[in-house]
Write an enzyme that holds these catalytic residues in place. Sequence first.
Site, PDB file in Angstrom:
ATOM      1  N   LYS A 265      -5.683  -5.830   5.742  1.00  0.00           N
ATOM      2  CA  LYS A 265      -6.689  -5.023   5.048  1.00  0.00           C
ATOM      3  C   LYS A 265      -8.017  -5.772   4.930  1.00  0.00           C
ATOM      4  O   LYS A 265      -9.088  -5.168   4.994  1.00  0.00           O
ATOM      5  CB  LYS A 265      -6.159  -4.591   3.672  1.00  0.00           C
TER       6      LYS A 265
ATOM      7  N   ASN B 199       1.330   9.635  13.255  1.00  0.00           N
ATOM      8  CA  ASN B 199       2.468   9.400  14.165  1.00  0.00           C
ATOM      9  C   ASN B 199       3.802   9.584  13.453  1.00  0.00           C
ATOM     10  O   ASN B 199       4.865   9.300  14.016  1.00  0.00           O
ATOM     11  CB  ASN B 199       2.382   7.994  14.801  1.00  0.00           C
TER      12      ASN B 199
ATOM     13  N   TYR C 179      -0.045  -7.947   4.851  1.00  0.00           N
ATOM     14  CA  TYR C 179      -0.688  -6.678   4.527  1.00  0.00           C
ATOM     15  C   TYR C 179      -2.111  -6.919   4.027  1.00  0.00           C
ATOM     16  O   TYR C 179      -3.060  -6.292   4.495  1.00  0.00           O
ATOM     17  CB  TYR C 179       0.135  -5.924   3.481  1.00  0.00           C
TER      18      TYR C 179
END
Length: 326
Positions: free
Chosen positions: A156, A32, A152
């Site tokens: 993950k 994107n 983050y």
Amino acid sequence: MHVLITGGAGFIGSNLVTYHLEKGDKVHVVDNLSTGRIENIAPYMEHPDFIFDEADILVWNELEKAVNWADRIYHMAAVVGVFRVLKEPISVLATNIAGCERILRALHTSHWNTKLIIASSSEVYGNRSEDELLSEDMELLISPGHNSRWNYSISKLADEAFALSYARQYNMDVTVIRFFNVIGPNQTGKYGMVVPRFVRQAVREEPITVFGDGTQKRSFLDVRDAVIYLDMLANNPQSRAEVINVGTRREISIEQLANIIKNESNSASSIEYISYDDAYGKDFDEIFHRKPNLEKLIKFTHYLPQWSLEKSIIDLIQRQHAKKEY
Ligand code: UDP
């Protein structure tokens, strides 16, 4: 071979594109262009074996078709970079988790037993002491939730849990990669990433911005070695349903890194020490050590990196000189 790369206009993704096109594979990229850049894949736009779709994997309506076409998928699309992670805490969680699950779901409903490589991160190990070697089977640390940096690693970790659950429940061929700091061509310093930032600063003779006192350490793997590792892991049936560290052993302090880059570029830049508060805002949790245990990686690949840190830095300095943006 047909290779689908989500986030293929990004740093590691675009290096995978180069690697697989050079091998004669057909490559389909979806990106994107949020952190990915069109320049990274511009050289391949007219290549007969290359297809690019600018789309968000959360809503891309060609995803199922592309997954059915692929013999191998690299899921690299994610919100990354410490600056961006701090600025967009919700999107880190929402995009990274939902994107990964959508790929897994699409693969589950496809007809083939395609190999899927999922990008995770050494961030999941959290902050560790100096002498700890980070092994795939050790307990993981998530710090208390006041700091968005950990969003983050949470995203993950959720990706890892999804990947391993799909692999187990539906017998799918999925491998999770925990990347340690990877450097090389096409990496931008815009969202953090210390090496491209220092190289750019040194070549432009601007101050090199060391955050904190510079004693924090990292080990840096060149992306051109990383993509070889990924290909070898994907080809090895033993990697199925495994979590594997991908990195390199040599640890170096960020202050040493600044000096190497300054010296290799013959730069007159000063080294400027910036507090963590000024660099990232209040209450930032730095990670001071991050040293991978690579036994599993070596056992599955028998490959040793060809790019020393100095060789990568010299190459990146030359590339920075060749750029027109001064
Ligand atoms: N860093 C720095 N100056 C910069 C950018 C980063 O000193 O201009 C430091 C950062 O604080 C960290 C290390 O370099 O200690 C690696 O940062 P990066 O964002 O590349 O990766 P990560 O922290 O995720 O390992």
